[in-house]
Scaffold this motif. Structure first.
Motif, PDB file in Angstrom:
ATOM      1  N   UNK A 177       4.085   6.891   3.435  1.00  0.00           N
ATOM      2  CA  UNK A 177       5.245   6.942   4.047  1.00  0.00           C
ATOM      3  C   UNK A 177       5.305   8.240   4.762  1.00  0.00           C
ATOM      4  N   UNK A 178       5.829   8.158   6.060  1.00  0.00           N
ATOM      5  CA  UNK A 178       5.953   9.275   6.836  1.00  0.00           C
ATOM      6  C   UNK A 178       7.407   9.889   7.454  1.00  0.00           C
ATOM      7  N   UNK A 179       7.500  11.060   7.698  1.00  0.00           N
ATOM      8  CA  UNK A 179       8.705  11.396   8.314  1.00  0.00           C
ATOM      9  C   UNK A 179       9.822  11.674   7.545  1.00  0.00           C
ATOM     10  N   UNK A 180      10.857  11.048   7.831  1.00  0.00           N
ATOM     11  CA  UNK A 180      12.207  11.236   6.941  1.00  0.00           C
ATOM     12  C   UNK A 180      12.229   9.913   5.937  1.00  0.00           C
ATOM     13  N   UNK A 181      11.157   9.332   5.715  1.00  0.00           N
ATOM     14  CA  UNK A 181      11.130   8.157   4.751  1.00  0.00           C
ATOM     15  C   UNK A 181      11.181   8.814   3.133  1.00  0.00           C
ATOM     16  N   UNK A 182      12.068   7.956   2.252  1.00  0.00           N
ATOM     17  CA  UNK A 182      11.973   8.268   0.971  1.00  0.00           C
ATOM     18  C   UNK A 182      10.608   8.116   0.327  1.00  0.00           C
ATOM     19  N   UNK A 183      10.468   8.963  -0.925  1.00  0.00           N
ATOM     20  CA  UNK A 183       9.230   8.580  -1.394  1.00  0.00           C
ATOM     21  C   UNK A 183       9.109   7.171  -2.234  1.00  0.00           C
ATOM     22  N   UNK A 184       8.285   6.507  -2.617  1.00  0.00           N
ATOM     23  CA  UNK A 184       7.972   5.599  -3.243  1.00  0.00           C
ATOM     24  C   UNK A 184       8.759   5.585  -4.648  1.00  0.00           C
ATOM     25  N   UNK A 185       9.505   4.425  -5.072  1.00  0.00           N
ATOM     26  CA  UNK A 185      10.136   4.485  -6.562  1.00  0.00           C
ATOM     27  C   UNK A 185       9.507   3.485  -7.269  1.00  0.00           C
ATOM     28  N   UNK A 186       9.712   3.372  -8.621  1.00  0.00           N
ATOM     29  CA  UNK A 186       9.249   2.615  -9.575  1.00  0.00           C
ATOM     30  C   UNK A 186       9.381   1.090  -9.130  1.00  0.00           C
ATOM     31  N   UNK A 187      10.290   0.590  -8.239  1.00  0.00           N
ATOM     32  CA  UNK A 187      10.221  -0.853  -7.759  1.00  0.00           C
ATOM     33  C   UNK A 187       9.098  -1.108  -6.899  1.00  0.00           C
ATOM     34  N   UNK A 188       8.991   0.008  -5.978  1.00  0.00           N
ATOM     35  CA  UNK A 188       7.692  -0.075  -4.970  1.00  0.00           C
ATOM     36  C   UNK A 188       6.427  -0.326  -5.634  1.00  0.00           C
ATOM     37  N   UNK A 189       6.497   0.740  -6.693  1.00  0.00           N
ATOM     38  CA  UNK A 189       5.062   0.764  -7.495  1.00  0.00           C
ATOM     39  C   UNK A 189       4.858  -0.537  -8.217  1.00  0.00           C
ATOM     40  N   UNK A 190       5.826  -1.247  -8.858  1.00  0.00           N
ATOM     41  CA  UNK A 190       5.851  -2.506  -9.567  1.00  0.00           C
ATOM     42  C   UNK A 190       5.421  -3.666  -8.535  1.00  0.00           C
ATOM     43  N   UNK A 191       5.870  -3.608  -7.220  1.00  0.00           N
ATOM     44  CA  UNK A 191       5.457  -4.455  -6.295  1.00  0.00           C
ATOM     45  C   UNK A 191       4.073  -4.246  -5.801  1.00  0.00           C
ATOM     46  N   UNK A 192       3.481  -3.192  -5.813  1.00  0.00           N
ATOM     47  CA  UNK A 192       2.025  -2.991  -5.527  1.00  0.00           C
ATOM     48  C   UNK A 192       1.502  -3.542  -6.616  1.00  0.00           C
ATOM     49  N   UNK A 193       1.879  -3.311  -8.013  1.00  0.00           N
ATOM     50  CA  UNK A 193       0.985  -3.782  -9.222  1.00  0.00           C
ATOM     51  C   UNK A 193       0.833  -5.074  -9.162  1.00  0.00           C
ATOM     52  N   UNK A 194       1.814  -5.951  -8.726  1.00  0.00           N
ATOM     53  CA  UNK A 194       1.539  -7.387  -8.333  1.00  0.00           C
ATOM     54  C   UNK A 194       0.592  -7.729  -7.667  1.00  0.00           C
ATOM     55  N   UNK A 195       0.368  -7.092  -6.576  1.00  0.00           N
ATOM     56  CA  UNK A 195      -0.518  -7.504  -5.625  1.00  0.00           C
ATOM     57  C   UNK A 195      -2.014  -6.909  -6.010  1.00  0.00           C
ATOM     58  N   UNK A 196      -2.035  -6.109  -6.961  1.00  0.00           N
ATOM     59  CA  UNK A 196      -3.480  -5.310  -7.038  1.00  0.00           C
ATOM     60  C   UNK A 196      -4.420  -6.424  -7.513  1.00  0.00           C
ATOM     61  N   UNK A 197      -4.329  -7.513  -8.483  1.00  0.00           N
ATOM     62  CA  UNK A 197      -5.098  -8.220  -9.065  1.00  0.00           C
ATOM     63  C   UNK A 197      -5.857  -9.117  -7.432  1.00  0.00           C
ATOM     64  N   UNK A 198      -4.924  -9.523  -6.854  1.00  0.00           N
ATOM     65  CA  UNK A 198      -5.528 -10.116  -5.638  1.00  0.00           C
ATOM     66  C   UNK A 198      -6.197  -9.260  -4.623  1.00  0.00           C
ATOM     67  N   UNK A 199      -5.747  -7.927  -4.494  1.00  0.00           N
ATOM     68  CA  UNK A 199      -6.546  -7.180  -3.659  1.00  0.00           C
ATOM     69  C   UNK A 199      -7.679  -6.760  -4.140  1.00  0.00           C
ATOM     70  N   UNK A 200      -7.975  -6.708  -5.702  1.00  0.00           N
ATOM     71  CA  UNK A 200      -9.153  -6.473  -6.058  1.00  0.00           C
ATOM     72  C   UNK A 200     -10.246  -7.607  -5.759  1.00  0.00           C
ATOM     73  N   UNK A 201      -9.771  -8.813  -6.098  1.00  0.00           N
ATOM     74  CA  UNK A 201     -10.579  -9.876  -5.783  1.00  0.00           C
ATOM     75  C   UNK A 201     -11.169  -9.964  -4.315  1.00  0.00           C
ATOM     76  N   UNK A 202     -10.264  -9.662  -3.200  1.00  0.00           N
ATOM     77  CA  UNK A 202     -10.588  -9.753  -2.097  1.00  0.00           C
ATOM     78  C   UNK A 202     -11.635  -8.672  -1.778  1.00  0.00           C
ATOM     79  N   UNK A 203     -11.400  -7.462  -2.209  1.00  0.00           N
ATOM     80  CA  UNK A 203     -12.170  -6.387  -2.053  1.00  0.00           C
ATOM     81  C   UNK A 203     -13.706  -6.559  -2.482  1.00  0.00           C
TER      82      UNK A 203
END
Length: 353
Positions: free
Chosen positions: A131-157
């Motif tokens: 996130x750049x400029x005036x954007x807020x930092x990532x919060x717990x909800x953002x981290x949770x959303x990323x965590x849901x994608x991780x197993x799929x991203x790991x398999x893809x890599x």
């Protein structure tokens, strides 16, 4: 809800990774992102990215990688666990660092949500959304959303790295097959044997790559790799001593293929048995370049004897006829004279029975 299928589409076509990253970034409210790898010998590469200034990415690889004050923290993060660096960026020592002042601040980076998708002893693959400029930092909800994608991203890599590794292996043989005579041995960057090849395995009696690495032959193969010059090796076999000529070639490869199964083939060593007699596949040369029977006879004669002046007498042919045949051979093979023809014919060397 993120379209998971997009992740697996990229696994089989790395050209789709930038679009995938952009989709993940939009899903998490990021303005840029990247997929990168780094290894234990201070090498790093951005395998895919979106929204970043390419000049800054190049500066990171060339200059700022070693000054990255966040890297030890990110590397220590468990595999598959997302982390936001916003809190770290507020620390006075980080803000005073060269990395922050010269690299992060000019890009107006507010936060980096990063995940070590795959961690190996010698290599790490990381995905990051910024996130750049005036954007807020990532919060717990953002981290949770990323965590849901991780197993799929790991398999893809994982799948992408494995596919690239196989492509590297095929390309290694393509790059070096023209120089192979009696065998081809693949080595990693440290000179360890990865693939002895069936010909050399039969010749040496070594039954595994590990055994070959420890052997006298393995040590000479590694030396040929290091010196970059042809090296002789006397191989002791049950039938006596066989003299080998070993010549190494550095391979061009995509190191992303090393991620899943460790170091891949970095060098190929061609193995030639010096006591074996060699000849030329004259019929194949004639067929490949549509030589007439007369031209084929002249070709075999001049290459067998290494000179042209005696050809008319040896073949019972007029001098003008042999000269005319020779010039047509040059034209059909794309060579510019006798010495060039000899170099051209080297491609058709085969062992004599």
């Amino acid at each position: 809800m993120f379209a998971i299928q997009k992740i697996y589409d990229a696994a089989f076509d790395e050209r789709q990774f930038p679009e995938l990253l952009q989709g993940v970034g939009a899903y998490l409210g990021g303005q840029s992102g990247y997929l990168t790898w780094s290894n234990s010998v201070n090498e790093a590469r951005f395998e895919a990215q979106y929204g970043n200034d390419p000049a800054f990415l190049q500066q990171y690889i060339e200059t700022y990688w070693e000054h990255d004050t966040l890297r030890p923290v990110l590397y220590a993060q468990p595999e598959g666990e997302p982390i936001s660096v916003y809190a770290l960026l507020q620390q006075p020592d980080v803000r005073a660092s060269r990395f922050y002042r010269e690299y992060l601040a000019p890009q107006h980076i507010v936060d980096n949500l990063a995940v070590n998708l795959i961690k190996r002893d010698n290599m790490i693959a990381t995905i990051a959304i910024l996130r750049l400029g005036d954007a807020p930092p990532f919060d717990a909800a953002d981290i949770a959303q990323m965590r849901e994608l991780v197993p799929h991203l790991r398999r893809a890599v994982f799948l992408s790295s494995y596919r690239i590794r196989q492509a590297n292996l095929i390309d290694a043989y393509r790059q070096t097959a023209h120089g192979a005579r009696d065998g081809l041995v693949l080595l990693d960057e440290d000179g360890h044997v990865l693939d002895l090849g069936p010909e050399v395995e039969r010749l040496s009696g070594l039954s595994s790559a590990a055994m070959a690495t420890r052997s006298a032959l393995g040590k000479t193969l590694a030396r040929a790799m290091r010196v970059g010059e042809p090296v002789l090796h006397d191989l002791e076999t049950n039938g006596g001593t066989v003299r080998l000529l070993l010549q190494s070639q550095t391979l061009v490869r995509n190191r992303f293929g090393d991620l899943v199964e460790g170091p891949g083939a970095a060098h190929a060593v061609s193995v030639t048995v010096l006591d074996r007699r060699w000849g030329l596949a004259y019929a194949s040369i004639a067929a490949a370049h549509k030589l007439t029977p007369g031209e084929a006879r002249v070709l075999e004669d001049v290459l067998t004897h290494g000179e042209m002046t005696g050809t008319p007498e040896r073949l019972g042919m007029a001098r003008a006829t042999s000269r005319s045949h020779l010039h047509r051979i040059y034209a059909k093979t794309g060579t510019k004279g006798f010495s060039d023809l000899c170099l051209f014919a080297h491609r058709f060397i085969v062992p004599r029975s």
